[in-house]
Design a protein around this motif. Structure first.
Motif, PDB file in Angstrom:
ATOM      1  N   ALA A  83       0.819  -1.205   0.000  1.00  0.00           N
ATOM      2  CA  ALA A  83       0.000   0.000   0.000  1.00  0.00           C
ATOM      3  C   ALA A  83       0.852   1.253   0.000  1.00  0.00           C
ATOM      4  CB  ALA A  83      -0.926  -0.009   1.217  1.00  0.00           C
ATOM      5  N   GLY A  84       1.967   1.233   0.748  1.00  0.00           N
ATOM      6  CA  GLY A  84       2.788   2.434   0.856  1.00  0.00           C
ATOM      7  C   GLY A  84       4.263   2.103   0.759  1.00  0.00           C
ATOM      8  N   THR A  85       5.070   3.146   0.780  1.00  0.00           N
ATOM      9  CA  THR A  85       6.514   2.972   0.731  1.00  0.00           C
ATOM     10  C   THR A  85       7.040   2.389   2.040  1.00  0.00           C
ATOM     11  OG1 THR A  85       6.701   4.788  -0.818  1.00  0.00           O
ATOM     12  CG2 THR A  85       8.666   4.272   0.467  1.00  0.00           C
ATOM     13  N   ALA A  86       6.430   2.755   3.136  1.00  0.00           N
ATOM     14  CA  ALA A  86       6.933   2.305   4.424  1.00  0.00           C
ATOM     15  C   ALA A  86       6.692   0.826   4.684  1.00  0.00           C
ATOM     16  CB  ALA A  86       6.300   3.147   5.542  1.00  0.00           C
ATOM     17  N   ASP A  87       5.878   0.187   3.873  1.00  0.00           N
ATOM     18  CA  ASP A  87       5.627  -1.249   4.019  1.00  0.00           C
ATOM     19  C   ASP A  87       6.703  -2.098   3.345  1.00  0.00           C
ATOM     20  OD1 ASP A  87       3.083  -0.756   5.252  1.00  0.00           O
ATOM     21  OD2 ASP A  87       2.256  -0.332   3.275  1.00  0.00           O
ATOM     22  N   LEU A  88       7.656  -1.432   2.721  1.00  0.00           N
ATOM     23  CA  LEU A  88       8.656  -2.121   1.914  1.00  0.00           C
ATOM     24  C   LEU A  88       9.453  -3.196   2.672  1.00  0.00           C
ATOM     25  CD1 LEU A  88      10.109   0.091  -0.782  1.00  0.00           C
ATOM     26  CD2 LEU A  88      11.484  -1.826   0.028  1.00  0.00           C
ATOM     27  N   PRO A  89       9.962  -2.960   3.882  1.00  0.00           N
ATOM     28  CA  PRO A  89      10.753  -4.015   4.536  1.00  0.00           C
ATOM     29  C   PRO A  89       9.985  -5.322   4.707  1.00  0.00           C
ATOM     30  CG  PRO A  89      11.035  -1.919   5.676  1.00  0.00           C
ATOM     31  CD  PRO A  89       9.955  -1.712   4.650  1.00  0.00           C
ATOM     32  N   GLY A 123      12.321   6.382  -8.082  1.00  0.00           N
ATOM     33  CA  GLY A 123      12.503   4.990  -7.662  1.00  0.00           C
ATOM     34  C   GLY A 123      11.185   4.241  -7.712  1.00  0.00           C
ATOM     35  N   ASP A 124      11.304   2.924  -7.670  1.00  0.00           N
ATOM     36  CA  ASP A 124      10.126   2.064  -7.709  1.00  0.00           C
ATOM     37  C   ASP A 124       9.370   2.071  -6.392  1.00  0.00           C
ATOM     38  OD1 ASP A 124      10.479   1.207 -10.219  1.00  0.00           O
ATOM     39  OD2 ASP A 124      11.253  -0.782  -9.698  1.00  0.00           O
ATOM     40  N   PHE A 125      10.041   2.561  -5.356  1.00  0.00           N
ATOM     41  CA  PHE A 125       9.484   2.438  -4.009  1.00  0.00           C
ATOM     42  C   PHE A 125       8.270   3.330  -3.813  1.00  0.00           C
ATOM     43  CE2 PHE A 125      11.218   6.470  -2.927  1.00  0.00           C
ATOM     44  CZ  PHE A 125      12.426   6.552  -3.596  1.00  0.00           C
ATOM     45  N   ALA A 126       8.067   4.343  -4.688  1.00  0.00           N
ATOM     46  CA  ALA A 126       6.938   5.254  -4.493  1.00  0.00           C
ATOM     47  C   ALA A 126       6.234   5.495  -5.826  1.00  0.00           C
ATOM     48  CB  ALA A 126       7.389   6.576  -3.903  1.00  0.00           C
ATOM     49  N   ARG A 127       4.944   5.527  -5.786  1.00  0.00           N
ATOM     50  CA  ARG A 127       4.116   5.731  -6.961  1.00  0.00           C
ATOM     51  C   ARG A 127       3.325   7.009  -6.681  1.00  0.00           C
ATOM     52  NH1 ARG A 127       4.063   1.543 -10.341  1.00  0.00           N
ATOM     53  NH2 ARG A 127       5.198   0.607  -8.619  1.00  0.00           N
ATOM     54  N   ILE A 128       3.926   8.145  -6.988  1.00  0.00           N
ATOM     55  CA  ILE A 128       3.344   9.411  -6.548  1.00  0.00           C
ATOM     56  C   ILE A 128       1.999   9.642  -7.238  1.00  0.00           C
ATOM     57  CG2 ILE A 128       3.691  11.899  -6.410  1.00  0.00           C
ATOM     58  CD1 ILE A 128       6.776  11.146  -6.512  1.00  0.00           C
ATOM     59  N   LEU A 152       5.118  -4.787  -6.830  1.00  0.00           N
ATOM     60  CA  LEU A 152       4.370  -3.567  -7.172  1.00  0.00           C
ATOM     61  C   LEU A 152       4.156  -2.783  -5.881  1.00  0.00           C
ATOM     62  CD1 LEU A 152       2.807  -1.995  -9.384  1.00  0.00           C
ATOM     63  CD2 LEU A 152       0.812  -3.381  -8.824  1.00  0.00           C
ATOM     64  N   TRP A 153       4.933  -1.728  -5.690  1.00  0.00           N
ATOM     65  CA  TRP A 153       4.938  -0.999  -4.415  1.00  0.00           C
ATOM     66  C   TRP A 153       4.075   0.273  -4.479  1.00  0.00           C
ATOM     67  CZ3 TRP A 153       6.346  -5.223  -3.276  1.00  0.00           C
ATOM     68  CH2 TRP A 153       7.600  -5.698  -2.928  1.00  0.00           C
ATOM     69  N   ASP A 154       3.483   0.653  -3.346  1.00  0.00           N
ATOM     70  CA  ASP A 154       2.855   1.975  -3.167  1.00  0.00           C
ATOM     71  C   ASP A 154       1.601   2.162  -4.022  1.00  0.00           C
ATOM     72  OD1 ASP A 154       2.781   4.485  -1.916  1.00  0.00           O
ATOM     73  OD2 ASP A 154       4.024   5.428  -3.430  1.00  0.00           O
ATOM     74  N   VAL A 155       0.699   1.199  -3.967  1.00  0.00           N
ATOM     75  CA  VAL A 155      -0.553   1.286  -4.732  1.00  0.00           C
ATOM     76  C   VAL A 155      -1.766   1.292  -3.801  1.00  0.00           C
ATOM     77  CG1 VAL A 155       0.343   0.328  -6.878  1.00  0.00           C
ATOM     78  CG2 VAL A 155      -0.489  -1.224  -5.099  1.00  0.00           C
ATOM     79  N   GLY A 156      -1.631   1.992  -2.683  1.00  0.00           N
ATOM     80  CA  GLY A 156      -2.676   2.001  -1.655  1.00  0.00           C
ATOM     81  C   GLY A 156      -3.978   2.634  -2.128  1.00  0.00           C
ATOM     82  N   VAL A 157      -5.048   2.411  -1.358  1.00  0.00           N
ATOM     83  CA  VAL A 157      -6.390   2.776  -1.804  1.00  0.00           C
ATOM     84  C   VAL A 157      -6.670   4.273  -1.795  1.00  0.00           C
ATOM     85  CG1 VAL A 157      -7.333   0.550  -1.084  1.00  0.00           C
ATOM     86  CG2 VAL A 157      -7.426   2.499   0.491  1.00  0.00           C
TER      87      VAL A 157
END
Ligand SMILES: Nc1ncnc2c1ncn2[C@@H]1O[C@H](COP(=O)(O)O)[C@@H](O)[C@H]1O
Ligand SMILES: Nc1ncnc2c1ncn2[C@@H]1O[C@H](COP(=O)(O)O)[C@@H](O)[C@H]1O
Ligand SMILES: Nc1ncnc2c1ncn2[C@@H]1O[C@H](COP(=O)(O)O)[C@@H](O)[C@H]1O
Ligand SMILES: Nc1ncnc2c1ncn2[C@@H]1O[C@H](COP(=O)(O)O)[C@@H](O)[C@H]1O
Ligand SMILES: [Mg+2]
Ligand SMILES: [Mg+2]
Ligand SMILES: [Mg+2]
Ligand SMILES: [Mg+2]
Ligand SMILES: [Mg+2]
Ligand SMILES: [Mg+2]
Ligand SMILES: [Mg+2]
Ligand SMILES: [Mg+2]
Lengths: 223, 223, 223, 223, 223, 223, 223, 223
Positions: free
Chosen positions: B93-99, H1-6, B118-123
């Motif tokens: 959902a977010g960048t901070a969930d990456l670890p 970066g891939d970590f964020a999908r602004i 597929l990172w950072d695709v939150g609602v």
């Protein structure tokens, strides 16, 4: 009676008169409060009134109107308040959330605000929501009612260009913890612009939404 | 040492060898367990290893590899296991969930399964998800990682034609209750086909996803 | 009616049609939803239907079938879906967990998947489980249902070579906290490969298990 | 000092002298209590003593012995109490539960009871436990220490012909809620004959187990 | 029936036969289990049996005995098991704790252990307890039952020279949280030697106490 | 500064001036508030002041006095307020409860009320309490401070002929839940006449006890 | 009967006789306790007595008086205790809090203390409270009863020159958590001088308030 | 970066651009996101930025501005957005609530809305609030920030003629449960017209307040 100290100036102070909360009051107490209040207010309403309580009330207050799906009773004078130009749009995630949403809808109507309803558009089938995007995009203020996981307000707030009032419901079982789960979901919404009210509190959501539309009304009538 | 009773047959029984959980073990204990295990298993891995612990381990195990964003250490033999034809698709959902998502991704890779990220695709911006609908529609199995309100797995499961493994994270504050809020959200999902694992448990999500793909592998190799 | 927005494409998107959740809906609402859905789907089902509700439904829907121990109602066409080659094995810890396990079993059957049942093999007499080890070792996917301490899924997952879907039940008293205790037990399982669903959610467990077996089915039919 | 009112007759009343709980006491307070107590008791012990506190204590009490993995300090006279004929058997589910189990083991030893240790036999690999069945079958009293899902005491109590003292630990993360999850598991055990103590309370488990063995000792010496 | 897998060897393994837990079982299921069990065991018992359930059971099992204040049903053969020389002493804090205490007392009696009862000696009038000090000082094993604040086991364990089994009850209201408050009190007892069982679990307390006295019995009969 | 709106009339309204709560304020803010307040009040005090904060404060307020075990700072004029004839008696269950008890004791002293202290008389050795019965029987008002199981106020209130102010502390671990367990214990006290304050709130307990003694003072000075 | 050990000296020790708590006692038990107690005490009372229980009691105890809104039964001798010169002032936030407030009022009256009542002055219309400021300013001791958000005691304690006994009620829904929310509010009161009792515990609040006024009475009669 | 999908279109959809939530992101990630966003948005802001993180960010983004008491970083172009005619009035209960209130104030300012601040007007001295009644009566929208018992929003909403956004803070200790207590208080407010956001969520409160004022702005510019 001594049991109630009616707040006759609440409408003056806050824009809305006191509303009677039914639970924990005897029918006799409700009748006495309603009859005292109607002397000062064009509309008197009570929430959380079960059908058998309504029967007892209407025996003494013949012009009392009952909205069964909302569990609301009201006395309304002929001269209703001037209608707002803006609308309150109310959404539910599921069919079982309907009583809470109707509590909000009837409260808002009785306060003189027009209501649009959109039921059963929960996130498990997100296209149901997206195919009504125009309703969300055009909304002046939104009330979003959801139980179980309570995810709908987050999704809506990410699409909406207006304030979102989120109402968790006690619909669900097990880990829904009688509505605590959707309450927490709504408080943690990543999408900003969401104000949360108590579980099943359709009434409070409506007053907040009406209060929001009054900001615009006051702005207009200001010199 | 007497402190550990390594479960050498776990791979035979369950398809996956025992994995070392780092917290609460001294570096000396981890080293001894790793060195015992490597005699029987081509891959030996440990999770929740902080960088300073890795330093101590690698002093004694020179071929130890460290995946910093996943906080995983592993010894892997040259002859890696045969790759699966099916893929594990991991969303956050977010960048901070990456670890947490990387803990899942590295675990799955070390078990021989290909991973799509597929990172950072939150609602809060649901178009980010919808514009990747094909990835979801084509997935064999999905791992969906989310903190705060944790609504992403519900939305995804309503779109996906495959099992969804939901991982709540401790990302958030206040009413997120260190991940309890998204955990409850995921358990109450209106969309069916969702299996939930512990808060921040990327490892467990990966093993479940791999176990799911093995069902298909066994089916294929069955006579 | 406006009260429900049936998700007619859910089967296309996710492989399984929408299933009606009974609580919080009036019998009239359920009847209307069922009659609308049957126009598009060979099987229509509703869960959490008490016997007295079933009586009201069957008065209007004569071909409605009731599964009392599962509390499920269904309309099924003659032409049932093709049977899977793989099986869902369902275990319970105690006798009192039976209604939840039957909700899972009937759901899976109605979705076209064969089911094996093994009741009352809780960990207080672990030999009951071990003497059925072959059933676990041969399983394609397992659903493990347990209340009270909810320890069975951990033990099973340590023996099984396939995914385990864990279902906590509200069976118990006091510190079982209406199923929260076994829910937490299952989420904290030391054995990996366990996906947890909501308390008493036999339905959700079945859909997840079916979804898992469909991965293998799709694999087979892929070119 | 006035800060402590030592319970000099506790041994007379209950069979065991007061034991000093370290946290929240200054080193000076612990030293003063120990020096007062040693005038009346052959063994004086303190629990939850971190290494740096021990350094300060031993500067003033040269014959103080430290058990680092148990975090216990003790003064013991040469003439140790007569050994029991019966034994306390201590099991842990994992390696990380060791400090709590050692707190139990050292406490029991200092009270004059022999101890058998069996570490890392958790339910994820139940054969590790079953291959030690004889140890359980022969036990006089068992202490079973487990974190995470805390399922081990249930399985053990279903096999054991003696009382089981269950100790939940704070080992785990997320939904283990710092040990609340295994605590609830143990309280809900389907297998009877289990007494539960506080999270991480190895000390209390040992005193209960010793108290249990004293019942038999008293029986023997009764006329 | 398939619904129950009776653990016929439990008595061999653990010293006590399986006991039927009534809730969640139909009367028919209980009857079938009882009739199967009586073929192998001199005593068969079921707990949590309401009077109206007993009526149904006794219609089919004429020699079934009912203990109403304990809500226990039992079939007992003429040849009762040899009586223990040691006694279980049971205390309650208040009058309302009586049903739980009787569940313990009847369970212990049916298992062949003599019982002493001391009701309503809660800490609000501590002289009631102190004037019975001799009963506590002479006890072999104590079961202490308390609701509301649940303080009695702490006070008793500070006076007793034997193990204390503490049973929290759901007696109370508000912040007693249905027995969670006394449960926490008992787990946090400053006095050591206390083993806690689930809320209202008189049955489990009795089995633990009996198991404790068996340690002494085995010791005596050992060569 | 704008950051604080000092309640200069609180002493007039309630009998006690505002007291500064240290946490979350910068040293600069505390200094400014203290210097403003001292212009109107003979005594100015701040609670929860760590030693390093005191160092910073005393650099600017040379006549500031620090009470380290109570973590209180105060400016007191020479002319102390007239002493009460009645006394506040403060008890603790353990040694580790001392800082909270001292917060109460110093607050009461600074408000002009004499204090008697009795530390470490917890219920695990109830004779320690009973041998001080005269202190309890003669008390005017009691403050009882306890952590862990928090049972002391119940026992004391059953013996005392005066109001009991109960203070739960965060002393303990595991199931003490940082003081929630003793808080619940105190709220559920079977002995009546107990008023409870927040966890570790020695300050609030003292003000309540002083307020209670003022009732008697006012009575005396009334015509 | 053996089921109750009446605390005949409680009045001597604490100033107030034991009061019978109705729930969990059979009518027969209550009758027996009342008849035993009346031999020693001029007033005998029982709380939480529902009307149908009262019917059964009064059949055997003809002079039993019932206070329906307080749910209290009492036997009172002609010669009532000497009246206090000081008064207990009781406030409620809403009308639904009335039963709890009446439990307090009747208890205090039966103990010989005069009562002033002020109902429905909650903070949503704070002028209702402020227009009664004189009642608060003149009070000797205050009992403040509130459900829902429970904010009234904080506001009152900031205005009052006397002790405040705060009683949370279970009035509310959803996030009021059956009274836990107002309980927490009252424990966290920024205004000092507030002692909190259990949810809905009007009885306990009255005894505490009476105990507070007795401090002044004793002071007066002291030489 | 891939970590964020602004979410570049969030401003178009919702009126406000995405704001970066600092925790769980590395400084490098924050820098990259900020630099990407500034290409499309006149104002880019990040919340929850500690001073040491700001140091790292400003080394790479020289025109980054830091608001230390709000812990916010922002890049703002010269051409600020047109100012609203309406104002957001922000109140705090205490001094320690200031950082949360400043997060709200700075967020609102950066979004182009004027802010009025009123700090430290909590209910323990309600005259502080009442003497500022005009500020409340004239407000367009109110943000009310409070920790501990969190009673201020209820009192304010009973006086205000506009929407109230309530922000609980983690200021407090013990039974404040890190802000859960004031959160519950606010959700249970008897006064209607209150929308609640997450604990310490000054940012979310500001966006909701701004969204509310935009309703009026849109109304004005509508034809
Ligand atoms: N590790 C431990 N866990 C629980 N209780 C303990 C522990 N160590 C000592 N105690 C008990 O704590 C009490 C001492 O409390 P205190 O007066 O604060 O020293 C004694 O009654 C001991 O029996
Ligand atoms: N009152 C009771 N409380 C807790 N456990 C019980 C009780 N009565 C019987 N049991 C246990 O419950 C288990 C039976 O569960 P079931 O298979 O559902 O009948 C047995 O292991 C018994 O030891
Ligand atoms: N409504 C009440 N709430 C709390 N405690 C009560 C109430 N009524 C009576 N009590 C107390 O409950 C105790 C009686 O408990 P029991 O022995 O079960 O009758 C007495 O100590 C009373 O002081
Ligand atoms: N202090 C804050 N509290 C709550 N949400 C925030 C805060 N700051 C930013 N956000 C939201 O958090 C989301 C960003 O999450 P992420 O993708 O992890 O950066 C955005 O949607 C913001 O609206
Ligand atoms: Mg629907
Ligand atoms: Mg993001
Ligand atoms: Mg069974
Ligand atoms: Mg291990
Ligand atoms: Mg009693
Ligand atoms: Mg001590
Ligand atoms: Mg009212
Ligand atoms: Mg202040």
């Amino acid at each position: 009676g001594d049991f109630a100290r009616i707040d006759h100036h609440r409408k003056l102070r806050t824009g809305f008169p006191e509303v009677i909360w039914g639970p924990g009051k005897t029918p006799e107490q409700i009748i006495e409060i309603m009859q005292t209040m109607r002397q000062n207010h064009p509309t008197v309403m009570a929430t959380r009134i079960e059908p058998e309580v309504y029967e007892k009330l209407s025996a003494k207050i013949p012009d009392l109107v009952y909205y069964p799906s909302a569990r609301i009773c009201a006395i309304t004078s002929q001269t209703s308040p001037p209608k707002s130009q803006q609308t309150i749009t109310i959404l539910t995630a599921g069919t079982a959330d309907l009583p809470v949403a109707e509590e909000a809808a009837i409260t808002a109507s009785l306060c003189g605000f027009p209501v649009k309803r959109l039921w059963d558009v929960g996130v498990a089938g997100v296209h149901r929501l997206l195919s009504n995007w125009h309703l969300i995009a055009e909304a002046d203020v939104l009330i979003v009612v959801a139980g179980m996981e309570g995810a709908l307000p987050s999704v809506v707030a990410g699409l909406a260009d207006c304030p979102v009032v989120a109402v968790p419901t006690s619909v669900g079982y097990g880990a829904s913890l009688n509505g605590l789960a959707p309450l927490l979901t709504m408080l943690n919404s990543c999408a900003a612009g969401v104000g949360v009210v108590n579980i099943d509190n359709g009434f409070g959501a409506a007053i907040l939404a009406c209060q929001i539309l009054r900001v615009a009304q006051k702005q207009q009538t200001a010199p």
